[in-house]
Scaffold this motif. Sequence first.
Motif, short mmCIF file in Angstrom:
data_model
loop_
_atom_site.label_atom_id
_atom_site.label_comp_id
_atom_site.label_asym_id
_atom_site.label_seq_id
_atom_site.Cartn_x
_atom_site.Cartn_y
_atom_site.Cartn_z
N ARG A 1 0.86 -1.05 -0.01
CA ARG A 1 -0.03 -0.01 0.07
C ARG A 1 0.70 1.28 -0.11
O ARG A 1 1.83 1.43 0.75
CB ARG A 1 -0.77 -0.05 1.04
CG ARG A 1 -2.16 -0.89 0.99
CD ARG A 1 -3.23 -0.50 1.92
NE ARG A 1 -3.71 0.97 1.30
CZ ARG A 1 -4.41 1.69 2.01
NH1 ARG A 1 -4.90 1.27 3.22
NH2 ARG A 1 -4.92 2.88 1.59
N LYS A 2 0.41 2.27 -0.76
CA LYS A 2 1.30 3.38 -1.11
C LYS A 2 0.58 4.49 -1.09
O LYS A 2 -0.65 4.49 -1.37
CB LYS A 2 2.06 3.44 -2.10
CG LYS A 2 3.30 2.27 -2.24
CD LYS A 2 4.31 2.44 -3.36
CE LYS A 2 3.80 2.57 -4.73
NZ LYS A 2 4.50 2.58 -5.69
N GLY A 3 0.93 5.86 -0.72
CA GLY A 3 0.20 7.16 -0.96
C GLY A 3 -0.44 7.55 0.34
O GLY A 3 -1.12 7.18 0.86
N LEU A 4 -0.13 8.98 0.61
CA LEU A 4 -0.84 9.84 1.45
C LEU A 4 -1.79 10.93 0.94
O LEU A 4 -1.43 11.43 -0.15
CB LEU A 4 0.15 10.16 2.58
CG LEU A 4 1.06 9.46 3.15
CD1 LEU A 4 1.67 10.35 4.26
CD2 LEU A 4 -0.01 8.74 4.14
N PRO A 5 -2.76 11.06 1.25
CA PRO A 5 -3.72 12.22 0.69
C PRO A 5 -3.16 13.52 0.89
O PRO A 5 -2.79 14.09 1.93
CB PRO A 5 -5.08 12.08 1.19
CG PRO A 5 -4.69 11.39 2.55
CD PRO A 5 -3.55 10.57 2.40
N ILE A 6 -2.85 14.27 -0.10
CA ILE A 6 -2.55 15.49 -0.26
C ILE A 6 -3.81 16.51 0.60
O ILE A 6 -4.94 16.47 -0.05
CB ILE A 6 -2.21 16.26 -1.74
CG1 ILE A 6 -0.91 15.44 -2.03
CG2 ILE A 6 -1.98 17.64 -1.49
CD1 ILE A 6 -0.80 15.83 -3.39
N GLY A 7 -3.48 17.20 1.55
CA GLY A 7 -4.62 18.06 1.94
C GLY A 7 -4.39 17.76 3.66
O GLY A 7 -5.15 18.82 4.22
N ASN A 8 -4.21 17.03 4.12
CA ASN A 8 -4.10 16.34 5.46
C ASN A 8 -3.15 17.07 6.09
O ASN A 8 -2.06 17.03 5.73
CB ASN A 8 -4.08 14.90 5.55
CG ASN A 8 -5.45 14.25 5.44
OD1 ASN A 8 -6.63 14.78 5.31
ND2 ASN A 8 -5.56 12.85 6.04
N THR B 1 -1.90 15.72 8.66
CA THR B 1 -1.07 14.34 9.24
C THR B 1 -0.07 14.46 7.99
O THR B 1 0.81 13.76 8.27
CB THR B 1 -1.88 13.35 9.66
OG1 THR B 1 -2.96 13.22 8.47
CG2 THR B 1 -2.42 13.57 11.09
N SER B 2 -0.58 14.33 6.84
CA SER B 2 0.02 14.09 5.56
C SER B 2 1.36 15.02 5.51
O SER B 2 2.39 14.49 5.16
CB SER B 2 -0.58 14.07 4.26
OG SER B 2 -1.96 13.21 4.32
#
Length: 367
Positions: free
Chosen positions: A194-201, A203-204
């Motif tokens: 699993r990969k990827g963090l949401p842009i906009g958080n 925490t990200s």
Amino acid sequence: MKRHKHLFEKIVSFDNLLEAFYKARKGKRDKPAVASFEFNLERELFRLQAELESRRYRPGAYTTFLVYDPKERLISAAPFRDRVVHHALCNVVEPLFEQTFIFDSYANRRGKGVHAAINRCQSFMERYPFVLKADVKKYFPSIDHEILKSVIRRKIGCPGALELIDRIIDGSNPQEVVPDYFPGDDLFSICERRKGLPIGNQTSQFLANVYLNVLDHFVQEELKLPYIRYVDDFVVFAGNKACLHESRLAIETFLAKALRLRLSARKTHILPTTSGVNFLGRRVFVTHSFVLKANLRRMQRRTQINLSAFENGTLDADKLEARLNAWLGHVRQADMWRYARKFYNRLYFNHNIPVFRWEDFVWKVLA
């Protein structure tokens, strides 16, 4: 490395959740979801606290949209109550990692930022004749969850905090697929990891700094070279090109092996510092910097949209003035006050903007 425990109680305390609410609310009080949460503030916070303490908390669904400025990006907005949790977590955990960050990491840190990074870049350009400008390929969609969790566990030893962090990471919505293979992968590795963090958080942004902090220490402690990073953009300085070519290979190898990342071939270059370097939206020289033409055109489009919104009554005068102030301040930092005066004088004479006395406004910002 010291591992911190007994953090969960601080994260879920009512005082911390209340502080997190005020941070999450900042600049968004006119949003219906925020107003609804605030109307029943105590009840909402106690309910959120109870869910966190009983481990029943689950992140909600993201609202996603695409932006094309300057390139296509998927932006993900978490529900407001989740944003409160994100701030509550960062209030407690972020200071612990802040102690491990290098001085020359400038993104999303108090007292840092774009202007400080550019000033630091200019100071290095005075002392070194060559610079390696690099960018990580599709950074946020490429962050590997398993590696990120292992990096966090080197610093955090609190089971409750780790469970909450894992839940937020695992709750990330699907991001753009980056089909890169690395040594040791088989045909199905792309699907299995699993990969990827949401842009906009919130925490990200924080976790993105934590992830590349490993690279920061490698460059400064192993390669022992002057280095500046802002999110996934970074510059490395040296006295000759051969050193930077070797460093580039070392960085590429390290990124692939330790973090499963690759550099963007199109945005990675070795240049003489006398020719300037494109960094954080500017063309940076030793004594001055210019905003890139593409950014100027983009801001002109945004300004026209803001003016139209103001004239239509969908943007109030205070917000319009704040946005113009922010842009003029950015241009002033980039040594382009003549451009700013010419551009906004043209707008002033072509639009009816009863927001401020124009002469006072321009000279207040540009003086």
